[in-house]
Design an enzyme around this catalytic site. Sequence first.
Site, mmCIF file in Angstrom:
data_model
loop_
_atom_site.group_PDB
_atom_site.id
_atom_site.type_symbol
_atom_site.label_atom_id
_atom_site.label_comp_id
_atom_site.label_asym_id
_atom_site.label_seq_id
_atom_site.Cartn_x
_atom_site.Cartn_y
_atom_site.Cartn_z
ATOM 1 N N SER A 296 -12.246 0.813 -48.726
ATOM 2 C CA SER A 296 -11.161 1.795 -48.753
ATOM 3 C C SER A 296 -10.314 1.639 -50.001
ATOM 4 O O SER A 296 -10.473 0.695 -50.768
ATOM 5 C CB SER A 296 -10.281 1.640 -47.507
ATOM 6 O OG SER A 296 -9.358 0.591 -47.673
ATOM 7 N N GLY A 297 -9.372 2.583 -50.149
ATOM 8 C CA GLY A 297 -8.413 2.531 -51.239
ATOM 9 C C GLY A 297 -7.120 1.849 -50.854
ATOM 10 O O GLY A 297 -6.109 2.032 -51.531
ATOM 11 N N ASP A 298 -7.150 1.069 -49.767
ATOM 12 C CA ASP A 298 -5.962 0.345 -49.337
ATOM 13 C C ASP A 298 -6.428 -0.812 -48.458
ATOM 14 O O ASP A 298 -7.609 -1.171 -48.471
ATOM 15 C CB ASP A 298 -4.984 1.274 -48.612
ATOM 16 C CG ASP A 298 -3.530 0.880 -48.847
ATOM 17 O OD1 ASP A 298 -3.170 -0.235 -48.417
ATOM 18 O OD2 ASP A 298 -2.773 1.661 -49.443
ATOM 19 N N ASP A 299 -5.523 -1.394 -47.661
ATOM 20 C CA ASP A 299 -5.898 -2.541 -46.830
ATOM 21 C C ASP A 299 -7.040 -2.189 -45.882
ATOM 22 O O ASP A 299 -7.068 -1.103 -45.294
ATOM 23 C CB ASP A 299 -4.702 -2.999 -45.994
ATOM 24 C CG ASP A 299 -3.558 -3.521 -46.839
ATOM 25 O OD1 ASP A 299 -3.824 -4.126 -47.896
ATOM 26 O OD2 ASP A 299 -2.394 -3.321 -46.451
ATOM 27 N N THR A 330 -11.753 -3.767 -51.117
ATOM 28 C CA THR A 330 -10.640 -2.881 -51.455
ATOM 29 C C THR A 330 -10.053 -3.316 -52.794
ATOM 30 O O THR A 330 -9.224 -4.223 -52.842
ATOM 31 C CB THR A 330 -9.554 -2.865 -50.363
ATOM 32 O OG1 THR A 330 -8.400 -2.187 -50.887
ATOM 33 C CG2 THR A 330 -9.167 -4.252 -49.913
#
Length: 491
Positions: A296-299, A330
């Site tokens: 993902s683009g976050d946690d 990530t």
Amino acid sequence: MSTCRESMEGQNQILINRIKGNLRRPSWVSVLLLFTVIALISLLQINREYSISLLIPLDFGLISGSRPGPQISSSCSDFFKQVPARKVVKSIRVFGGIGDGKTSNTEAFRRAMEFMARFPDSGGSQLVVPKGRWLTGSFNLTSNFTLFLEQGAVILGSQDPKEWPLINALPSYGRGRERLGARHISLIHGNGLTNVVITGENGTVDGQGKMWWELWWNRTLVHTRGHLVELINSQNILIHNLTFLNSPFWTIHPVYCRNIVIRNMTILAPWNAPNTDGIDPDSSVNVCIEDCYIESGDDLVAVKSGWDQYGMKMARPSSNIIVRRVTGTTPTCSGVGIGSEMSGGVSNVIIEDLYVTDSAAGVRIKTDRGRGGYITNITINNMRMERVKVPIRFSRGANDHPDERWDPKAVPKVRGIRISNVVSLESKRPPLLEGIEEAPFLDIHMENVSIFGLAPTMRWNCEFISGSSCSIFPAPCSQLKNESTFQCSIH
């Protein structure tokens, strides 16, 4: 929304076949063998410049395209109490659904859910989504219900924002997380539900989030983006054996819930997709997250409990959270994060058998002045990282508040963090542990932690923390007082 910045450039297209066919996941038996080898290296005090790649196979015994096998006996899945077989089973086609990827099925799904709600006392109901591409706007689930996606079934999120209606802000946030006022509903939504299963034969839910990401990038977003799945005030929920793609915002968001099991899931979003957290248990109790792969683009996983004065006022903590055998990447954020919104409190969290590669951080505790609340009794055990920039990070100073009414004197209490059996290879920076001057982070204990790849001049960075350590390589900061092997063994 985490405080990570969208700094990575990448392709928006997700290569599903790489994940389902070619992805290599770790055998946890081999990880334990790795820990043993590292421990022996530390005991023998091998020179720091010695190349461990000569001693450890590069693939670490990874198993191609598989989740951990039957040798894994530990599970928290009994948080979910089994439900009886559904007596009423219908296909979405019965309600006028057309799986051509072009025709809107929003009304078909809503008609289906109205029908399914009629059978709470007869074992409940099940809606089957057959093979095909089923375009739809948001729809609400009902209690005593199973949503079942057959192999080859794909639910596609509508590209019309009007088909993601606005709903009220969560009371523990006081406003939409990104914009003031209301927020868009999730694609699959539920409030006040009991005994719900979302499962299938590895079918797919694709939020088609690029439209929403572009609104964020272009600074034209009017209301906070919707999640892929959000369940509110619900209990006894199982989300299992599916692939979730391209969420507009956080992917799975159980909030004010209890007894939630999320397992055997693949969750994917482009690395530059903003704030596309994988799984965010929020002000929830008894949550099991296990055997998942997330990009993902976050946690990958973020434990939350409300935002500043709104979270403190509601006082709904997250507790009894287990995150086990999660693997993923990530580049901008963390494998597992706690916070930064944790104002209702976070306690009794177990994170184990975590495998993180090519990421900004392995585990991260994130908080700030104004948050209030507490983070206590956190256990992190058996974590392996490769090419992770900062393996372990405690951070402050997000400077991210819902409005001007936040209280700078409301500082969080952080204590009782146990981190053990950690190996990080090809690390970029040493651990960064920053507490808050008015509220130091206390009772931090680290044991059997080995960080490899650092330049000889690099040192741990610590401020306003205190605790103990043993068997750490390279040596930790002085705030983590070194203990004897005997003292370590009694923790």
